[in-house]
Design a protein around this motif. Structure first.
Motif: not given
Length: 240
Positions: A87-89, A142-143, A156-168, A181-191
């Motif tokens: 996720y973007f911050t 890599d951002g 800053s690309l982050v992720n969560f142990e359980n993304p279901q906890v995020l509230k819209q 949040p924690q760093a999203a090490v496996e996520a990449t950005i596509m321009q």
């Protein structure tokens, strides 16, 4: 008799909740990076002394479908998509929020912002700014943000142990509340790319038809039970 009425009403309440969620999914079929939601229900047993238990329907909650939507090439240098779990911050007046909607633009000061003028943050929680005299802006997978003079900042690309906890909270933003949040090490950005909504309109329309049919069946049960009660009331004086 009353048990049948209560059971039917509990079913209708659950169906209304499911209908609201389905309608919201359909309303966001064209919303960038929107994730469809689906309700969760469970059986709720009410035990009665010397009688059989009564089974109701309880609205347990909902879950978010986290599968990626289709990626579409836009050609705009500030359109970004996250490939993988990340996720973007974003900095908002209400605090830090998170999103997968990468439709950004530059404000008059050169800050990369969302359509609602909320700033995109780097890994040091600083606003990402670009020198307006340089037109070419590139974003590495890599951002890393690069302009003509060289590297500037890193998204800053982050992720969560359980993304279901995020509230819209609207506008494609999520609130993590007290979850870190924690760093999203496996996520990449596509321009020059945006992620489409993962809502499948045909399935949602089919679900809406099923909901309406189930609601009508429950209503027929309630009507029949009401007619039976009225008939009983009418005949009771005769029996006495």
């Amino acid at each position: 008799m009353e048990n049948a009425v209560f059971i039917g009403l509990s079913q209708q309440m659950a169906l209304k909740r499911r209908l609201d969620i389905t309608a919201n999914n359909l309303a966001n079929v064209n919303t960038t990076a929107f994730k469809s939601e689906h309700p969760l229900f469970e059986e709720f047993l009410v035990e009665r002394a010397n009688q059989d238990s009564v089974s109701y329907v309880q609205d347990y909650g909902s879950y978010r479908d986290l599968r990626e939507g289709e990626f579409t090439h836009t050609g705009r240098p500030l359109d970004l998509a996250v490939s993988g779990e990340g996720y973007f911050t974003i900095e908002t007046p209400q605090g830090t929020r998170y999103t997968r909607n990468g439709s950004f633009r530059l404000d008059p000061e050169g800050t990369v912002v969302t359509i609602d003028n909320n700033a995109l943050l780097d890994e040091n929680n600083r606003k990402i700014t670009v020198d307006l005299q340089f037109q070419d802006v590139s974003f590495a997978p890599d951002g890393t943000v690069t302009t003509a003079p060289g590297q500037t900042q890193k998204i800053s690309l982050v992720n969560f142990e359980n993304p279901q906890v995020l509230k819209q909270v609207g506008n494609g933003l999520y609130d993590a509340e007290d979850f870190r949040p924690q760093a999203a090490v496996e996520a990449t950005i596509m321009q020059r790319t945006l992620e489409k909504s993962n809502v499948q309109p045909i399935l949602e329309m089919t679900a809406m038809i099923d909901i309406m049919r189930a609601y009508q069946s429950a209503q027929q049960l309630l009507d029949s039970e009401h007619d039976l009660q009225m008939k009983t009331i009418e005949e009771m004086p005769t029996l006495q």
